[in-house]
Design a protein around this motif. Sequence first.
Motif, short mmCIF file in Angstrom:
data_model
loop_
_atom_site.label_atom_id
_atom_site.label_comp_id
_atom_site.label_asym_id
_atom_site.label_seq_id
_atom_site.Cartn_x
_atom_site.Cartn_y
_atom_site.Cartn_z
N THR A 154 33.00 32.73 45.51
CA THR A 154 32.95 31.60 45.10
C THR A 154 34.30 31.73 43.73
O THR A 154 34.09 30.54 43.03
CB THR A 154 31.63 31.24 44.13
OG1 THR A 154 31.40 32.16 43.38
CG2 THR A 154 30.54 31.08 45.59
N ASN A 155 35.00 32.54 43.69
CA ASN A 155 35.90 32.93 42.94
C ASN A 155 37.32 33.25 43.40
O ASN A 155 37.51 34.27 43.93
CB ASN A 155 35.38 33.98 41.85
CG ASN A 155 36.28 34.04 40.77
OD1 ASN A 155 36.90 33.16 40.21
ND2 ASN A 155 36.85 35.30 40.54
N TYR A 156 38.12 32.27 43.62
CA TYR A 156 39.54 32.52 44.36
C TYR A 156 40.39 33.14 43.59
O TYR A 156 40.55 32.85 42.09
CB TYR A 156 40.17 31.18 44.76
CG TYR A 156 41.41 31.25 45.13
CD1 TYR A 156 41.80 31.91 46.52
CD2 TYR A 156 42.60 31.01 44.52
CE1 TYR A 156 43.16 31.98 46.95
CE2 TYR A 156 44.06 31.24 44.74
CZ TYR A 156 44.08 31.56 45.99
OH TYR A 156 45.39 31.70 46.37
N THR A 157 41.37 34.23 43.98
CA THR A 157 42.17 34.79 43.03
C THR A 157 43.15 35.00 43.99
O THR A 157 43.12 35.11 45.40
CB THR A 157 41.79 36.21 42.52
OG1 THR A 157 41.71 37.16 43.75
CG2 THR A 157 40.28 36.14 41.77
N ASP A 203 42.79 37.83 46.92
CA ASP A 203 42.05 37.82 48.00
C ASP A 203 42.40 38.18 49.18
O ASP A 203 43.90 37.89 49.54
CB ASP A 203 41.41 36.22 47.93
CG ASP A 203 40.42 35.84 46.83
OD1 ASP A 203 39.97 36.73 46.07
OD2 ASP A 203 39.93 34.75 46.83
N TYR A 259 31.11 44.72 44.15
CA TYR A 259 30.26 43.89 43.49
C TYR A 259 28.73 43.74 43.66
O TYR A 259 28.48 43.95 45.08
CB TYR A 259 30.82 42.46 43.99
CG TYR A 259 30.12 41.31 43.26
CD1 TYR A 259 30.40 40.86 42.10
CD2 TYR A 259 29.22 40.47 44.10
CE1 TYR A 259 29.60 39.68 41.57
CE2 TYR A 259 28.56 39.75 43.32
CZ TYR A 259 28.83 39.29 42.22
OH TYR A 259 27.98 38.12 41.80
N SER A 276 29.74 37.00 35.58
CA SER A 276 30.80 36.94 36.47
C SER A 276 30.37 36.13 37.74
O SER A 276 29.31 35.92 37.93
CB SER A 276 30.88 38.49 37.24
OG SER A 276 29.44 38.72 37.58
N ARG A 277 31.66 35.67 38.34
CA ARG A 277 31.84 34.94 39.48
C ARG A 277 31.49 35.64 40.53
O ARG A 277 32.40 36.72 40.73
CB ARG A 277 32.86 33.85 39.41
CG ARG A 277 32.55 33.00 38.31
CD ARG A 277 34.11 31.92 38.26
NE ARG A 277 34.01 31.43 39.71
CZ ARG A 277 33.44 30.02 40.06
NH1 ARG A 277 32.80 29.62 38.98
NH2 ARG A 277 33.74 29.43 40.94
#
Length: 323
Positions: free
Chosen positions: A305-308, A311, A292, A300-301
């Motif tokens: 700050t972007n939960y998947t 993770d 990243y 894009s996040r």
Amino acid sequence: MQAAMISRAKELLQGGQVQRVLGWKAGEFAYDVTPAVFQSAEEVEAGFLYNDFCGANLSKYLIQESRKPGKVLVFLKPCDTYSFNQLVKEHRILRENIYAIGVPCEGKTDGERLKAAGLRGILALKAEGDRFLVETLYGPQELAKAQALPERCQNCKSKKHVAYDELMGEEGQVLESGRFDMVEKLEAMTPDERFRFWQGELSRCIRCNACRNVCPACSCEKCIFDNDASGVAQKAAANSFEESMFHIIRAFHVAGRCTDCGECSRVCPQQIPLHLLNRKFIKDIDTFYGDYQAGEDTESRAPLTNYTEGDVEPSIVYQRGGN
């Protein structure tokens, strides 16, 4: 390139497309180049400068300049455009009030680097191939670029602009660099060795706030270190913990947002390699969440700050004791 930039800036000002220009101007010494705002074509003609000393990243100045009446023209080097994009993504600058022109960069030096190489009485500088020709009070000198370029330019991540309205010169490419080499050396140290390294570096900090003030990612309206209720406002270090706390807090605040522009290390009067703290976070994010690059785009996040569901879990990062 300077002549072409001046010509284009004057054209846009005189045509009414922009009302001011954000660029660079000379200071007291040849290497003392500083960001500046030019209000007219006459001011641009008289004072605008673009040379090998123009290392300052102009993107942060747009936080205020983009909120003033009219449109501002800004010249952005490739690394600056990553910071520019990140600030757009965070809604810190008003993109519609900016006309951005991308300009090429083959690395910038500064007076401290030249003086560290033994040069004195610096009057002018010109790049030729892999060398700098330096005019001094004591006669002409030559210096290999490798000796004069700061670490961030020696390990440049990209010659490609990721944002602009207009491009001057040829576009470059994203580069393979050794910017994480020193981070890996630090990771290979024992905890005690790393502690001694950072204790030695951060003990030189004089809390001048230059790193915070220049950092594009440090864009809070009121910093915790300016908040009298925080207990740490403009506070001189009383012990080794407080000495390090300022930089530790700052590094955590920019994690996932730092574009690795290197401005923090460039302006540090104590020559502390502050960028290494940020690069450690960047390297860990790449390792645990996938590659990243902050500021590569505006949509894009960031991984933090972007939960998947994919993770990384705490047990993967470290071994927990107990049950």
